[in-house]
Design a protein around this motif. Structure first.
Motif, short mmCIF file in Angstrom:
data_model
loop_
_atom_site.label_atom_id
_atom_site.label_comp_id
_atom_site.label_asym_id
_atom_site.label_seq_id
_atom_site.Cartn_x
_atom_site.Cartn_y
_atom_site.Cartn_z
N SER A 1 16.00 -56.55 -23.11
CA SER A 1 17.06 -55.84 -22.40
C SER A 1 17.52 -54.68 -23.27
CB SER A 1 18.23 -56.77 -22.09
OG SER A 1 19.26 -56.09 -21.40
N GLU A 2 18.31 -53.80 -22.66
CA GLU A 2 18.92 -52.70 -23.41
C GLU A 2 20.43 -52.78 -23.26
OE1 GLU A 2 17.24 -48.90 -22.68
OE2 GLU A 2 15.19 -49.54 -23.14
N LEU A 3 21.13 -52.42 -24.33
CA LEU A 3 22.59 -52.47 -24.38
C LEU A 3 23.12 -51.06 -24.57
CD1 LEU A 3 22.95 -55.45 -26.89
CD2 LEU A 3 22.66 -55.57 -24.41
N LEU A 4 24.11 -50.71 -23.78
CA LEU A 4 24.73 -49.39 -23.86
C LEU A 4 26.14 -49.54 -24.42
CD1 LEU A 4 24.25 -46.36 -23.20
CD2 LEU A 4 25.41 -46.78 -21.01
N PHE A 5 26.42 -48.86 -25.53
CA PHE A 5 27.72 -48.92 -26.19
C PHE A 5 28.41 -47.56 -26.11
CE2 PHE A 5 25.10 -52.05 -28.36
CZ PHE A 5 25.92 -53.16 -28.47
N ARG A 6 29.72 -47.59 -25.87
CA ARG A 6 30.52 -46.37 -25.98
C ARG A 6 30.93 -46.18 -27.43
NH1 ARG A 6 33.67 -43.21 -22.63
NH2 ARG A 6 33.23 -44.56 -20.85
N LYS A 7 30.90 -44.95 -27.89
CA LYS A 7 31.26 -44.66 -29.27
C LYS A 7 32.77 -44.64 -29.47
CE LYS A 7 27.21 -41.79 -30.36
NZ LYS A 7 26.76 -40.43 -30.78
N ASP A 8 33.19 -45.19 -30.57
CA ASP A 8 34.57 -45.07 -31.04
C ASP A 8 34.53 -44.14 -32.24
OD1 ASP A 8 37.10 -45.24 -32.04
OD2 ASP A 8 37.22 -47.42 -31.94
N ALA A 9 35.10 -42.94 -32.07
CA ALA A 9 34.99 -41.92 -33.11
C ALA A 9 35.55 -42.37 -34.46
CB ALA A 9 35.71 -40.65 -32.65
N SER A 10 36.48 -43.30 -34.45
CA SER A 10 37.10 -43.73 -35.71
C SER A 10 36.22 -44.68 -36.51
CB SER A 10 38.45 -44.39 -35.43
OG SER A 10 38.27 -45.56 -34.64
N THR A 11 35.25 -45.33 -35.86
CA THR A 11 34.44 -46.32 -36.57
C THR A 11 32.94 -46.04 -36.49
OG1 THR A 11 34.38 -47.72 -34.59
CG2 THR A 11 36.14 -48.13 -36.18
N PHE A 12 32.47 -45.31 -35.49
CA PHE A 12 31.03 -45.19 -35.28
C PHE A 12 30.35 -44.40 -36.40
CE2 PHE A 12 27.36 -42.83 -33.78
CZ PHE A 12 26.56 -43.87 -33.31
N THR A 13 29.21 -44.93 -36.84
CA THR A 13 28.38 -44.25 -37.83
C THR A 13 27.01 -44.89 -37.83
OG1 THR A 13 28.14 -43.68 -40.16
CG2 THR A 13 29.16 -45.79 -39.67
N PHE A 14 26.00 -44.15 -38.24
CA PHE A 14 24.66 -44.70 -38.46
C PHE A 14 24.41 -44.96 -39.95
CE2 PHE A 14 23.22 -42.69 -34.30
CZ PHE A 14 23.11 -43.92 -33.65
N GLU A 15 25.37 -44.67 -40.78
CA GLU A 15 25.19 -44.81 -42.22
C GLU A 15 25.38 -46.26 -42.66
OE1 GLU A 15 27.85 -42.15 -44.15
OE2 GLU A 15 26.76 -40.33 -43.56
N LYS A 16 24.74 -46.60 -43.78
CA LYS A 16 24.94 -47.87 -44.47
C LYS A 16 24.68 -49.08 -43.60
CE LYS A 16 28.31 -45.78 -47.59
NZ LYS A 16 29.67 -45.83 -48.16
N GLY A 17 23.74 -48.94 -42.64
CA GLY A 17 23.35 -50.08 -41.82
C GLY A 17 24.37 -50.53 -40.81
N TRP A 18 25.35 -49.68 -40.49
CA TRP A 18 26.42 -50.08 -39.58
C TRP A 18 25.88 -50.40 -38.19
CZ3 TRP A 18 28.44 -48.45 -34.93
CH2 TRP A 18 29.71 -48.91 -34.60
N ALA A 19 24.81 -49.76 -37.76
CA ALA A 19 24.30 -49.92 -36.39
C ALA A 19 23.57 -51.24 -36.19
CB ALA A 19 23.37 -48.76 -36.05
N PHE A 20 23.39 -52.03 -37.23
CA PHE A 20 22.64 -53.27 -37.10
C PHE A 20 23.58 -54.47 -37.05
CE2 PHE A 20 19.79 -50.26 -39.24
CZ PHE A 20 18.78 -50.21 -38.27
N PRO A 21 23.15 -55.56 -36.41
CA PRO A 21 24.05 -56.70 -36.20
C PRO A 21 24.38 -57.43 -37.50
CG PRO A 21 21.84 -57.24 -35.49
CD PRO A 21 21.84 -55.77 -35.80
N ARG A 22 25.53 -58.10 -37.49
CA ARG A 22 25.95 -58.88 -38.65
C ARG A 22 25.35 -60.29 -38.61
NH1 ARG A 22 26.89 -54.13 -38.62
NH2 ARG A 22 28.88 -53.20 -39.22
N ARG A 23 25.30 -60.88 -37.43
CA ARG A 23 24.69 -62.19 -37.24
C ARG A 23 24.01 -62.22 -35.88
NH1 ARG A 23 28.77 -67.09 -39.01
NH2 ARG A 23 30.07 -65.94 -40.45
N ILE A 24 22.96 -63.04 -35.76
CA ILE A 24 22.32 -63.31 -34.49
C ILE A 24 22.00 -64.80 -34.42
CG2 ILE A 24 20.23 -62.97 -33.11
CD1 ILE A 24 20.22 -60.09 -33.77
N TYR A 25 22.41 -65.43 -33.34
CA TYR A 25 22.06 -66.83 -33.08
C TYR A 25 21.13 -66.88 -31.88
CZ TYR A 25 26.09 -68.50 -35.89
OH TYR A 25 26.99 -68.77 -36.89
N PHE A 26 20.11 -67.72 -31.95
CA PHE A 26 19.29 -68.02 -30.78
C PHE A 26 19.42 -69.50 -30.47
CE2 PHE A 26 15.37 -69.50 -28.79
CZ PHE A 26 15.31 -68.67 -27.67
#
Length: 456
Positions: free
Chosen positions: A386-411
């Protein structure tokens, strides 16, 4: 006399902070998979309620209900099995909605033979299609129980039993001991039975209330560490801004070792693949995995796909490498700080989880019914996406320092192994990688000083 901060001192301080952060993230990666306490579902448990509905000449008739109060951990095929030890010499005369796996030695009975005479009976659910005169409400689903968030109407199972050679009053009945729950394998630890207030039941017209003659509860909690020796899933990462594909960590769920464990995995290009898979048995709790570097039954891939002006887009793919299992009613739990701005999930159902009250950074996802709610065994059809669409929050959004990747994933409720933070895809300017390099430099410089200090 004033104090000043030189560029070198600021570099030293920033790098030290980064080193501490890296050490913390790495420690979380190593210890998260073995924890018994689930931070995302701290109150989740399975509660077994035993209601005595009527007395008989030598015992009672009881309804036993299994409630799944876990938000995202469900019981999949081949289903649950519930066991206990009788306190006296009780027997089970008859059952509805369930059956024991063994009858035991009933030679002391003449005429009517009990359903089960074992001191330690084990009960399993009946299959769908059971005749109506053998059913009760919430039975006969092959032992499958949904998680509470995914399908609350099917998050319970029940059976009825008539117990003999037992007490015939609240003062003479003795509570069973040593409850065990397999779902379908190990992982659950059950506490002792505790007498509680009798359960109250309301009639369909809601004009009358009745209650059980006696009720006791048993609470069972799950530990991934007890459920399996190795993790059951792993995570891989990629992004549009970097050509690097970060694979699952090597040996995340075990290592290939044909010398000591011949046949531990299956080569997908083997000419004998069909015979090996057909002989292993479908929905076997023992995985038969495809030979990979990670050796995990399931892999979850998170790909940062597109960057729009006001939105950003992620593709999530779940791949099944297990030839022994079709994952029905699978679910995925993802923790990421931008889930408070999740706008749309294109092929998965989703619901938000709020384990930390007002902080909305966790979502649970599962397949669409009759479309992708069944994750097939390893092979060409063994993936859903599937694909997920996120709205950006200008105060927190960044692609730096791995921010765009999940912190945890459970299956399916199990914590998946994440890649180490220093392997994450970074922006072309190398901001995250440069910070890690500085941190490594600081650690290498400080380590001799720490060792020298400890000697004195």
């Amino acid at each position: 006399m004033g104090f000043f901060s030189s560029p070198s001192s600021r570099f030293f301080s920033d790098s030290l902070n980064q080193a501490v952060l890296v050490a913390f993230l790495i420690s979380c990666t190593f210890f998260a998979s073995s924890e018994a306490y689930d931070a995302l579902d701290p109150n989740g448990n399975i509660t077994i309620r035993w209601d005595i509905m009527s007395w008989t000449p030598d015992g009672y008739v009881a309804t036993v209900t299994i409630f799944n109060f876990q938000k995202y951990r469900h019981i999949q095929a081949p289903g649950w099995s519930l066991g206990w030890t009788w306190a006296k010499k009780e027997v089970i005369w008859s059952m509805l909605g369930g059956q024991t796996t063994e009858q035991g030695d009933c030679s002391r009975f003449k005429g009517n033979t009990p359903h089960c005479c074992k001191k330690t009976p084990t009960v399993v659910d009946l299959l769908p299609g059971t005749p109506y005169n053998q059913q009760i409400a919430n039975c006969c689903k092959g032992g499958v129980i949904s998680s509470f968030v995914q399908d609350p109407t099917n998050a319970a199972a029940a059976f009825q039993l008539s117990v003999g050679a037992a007490g015939t009053s609240n003062k003479t009945v003795r509570l069973p001991k040593n409850f065990t729950l397999k779902a379908p394998g190990p992982g659950y630890t059950c506490g002792p039975a505790k007498i509680v207030r009798p359960t109250k039941f309301t009639t369909q017209d809601k004009r009358r209330t009745t209650q059980a003659l006696m009720t006791w509860n048993v609470t069972c909690t799950y530990s991934q560490f007890l459920a399996q020796r190795t993790p059951s899933c792993c995570v891989s990462l990629s992004s549009f801004y970097n050509d690097t594909i970060v694979s699952c960590p090597t040996c995340a769920c075990g290592c290939q070792n044909n010398a000591t464990q011949p046949g531990g995995c299956v080569d997908p290009n083997s000419p004998h693949l069909a015979s090996v898979v057909s002989g292993s048995g479908r929905n076997n709790i023992n995985p038969l995995v495809q030979c990979t570097s990670h050796m995990c039954p399931v892999r979850v891939h998170w790909h940062v796909k597109v960057n729009y002006k006001e939105y950003w887009r992620v593709k999530v793919t779940i791949t099944n490498f297990n030839y022994n299992m079709n994952y029905s009613q699978w679910n995925l739990v993802i923790q990421h700080p931008n889930f408070d701005n999740l706008t749309q999930s294109f092929s998965f159902n989703y619901n938000f989880l709020t384990p930390y009250a007002s902080i909305n950074d966790t979502a649970m996802m599962w397949g669409l019914k009759f479309y992708n709610d069944l994750l097939m065994q390893a092979g060409p059809s063994g993936n859903v996406q599937s694909e997920l669409l996120f709205r950006k929050d200008a105060s927190t959004f960044t692609f730096e320092k791995g921010w765009a990747f999940p912190r945890r994933i459970y299956f399916n409720g199990d914590n998946c192994v994440m890649p180490p933070p220093d392997a994450y895809p970074w922006l072309p300017n190398g901001g995250f990688q440069q910070g890690l390099s500085r941190a490594s430099l600081v650690v290498s410089l400080l380590l001799p000083l720490v060792l020298l200090y400890r000697q004195y």
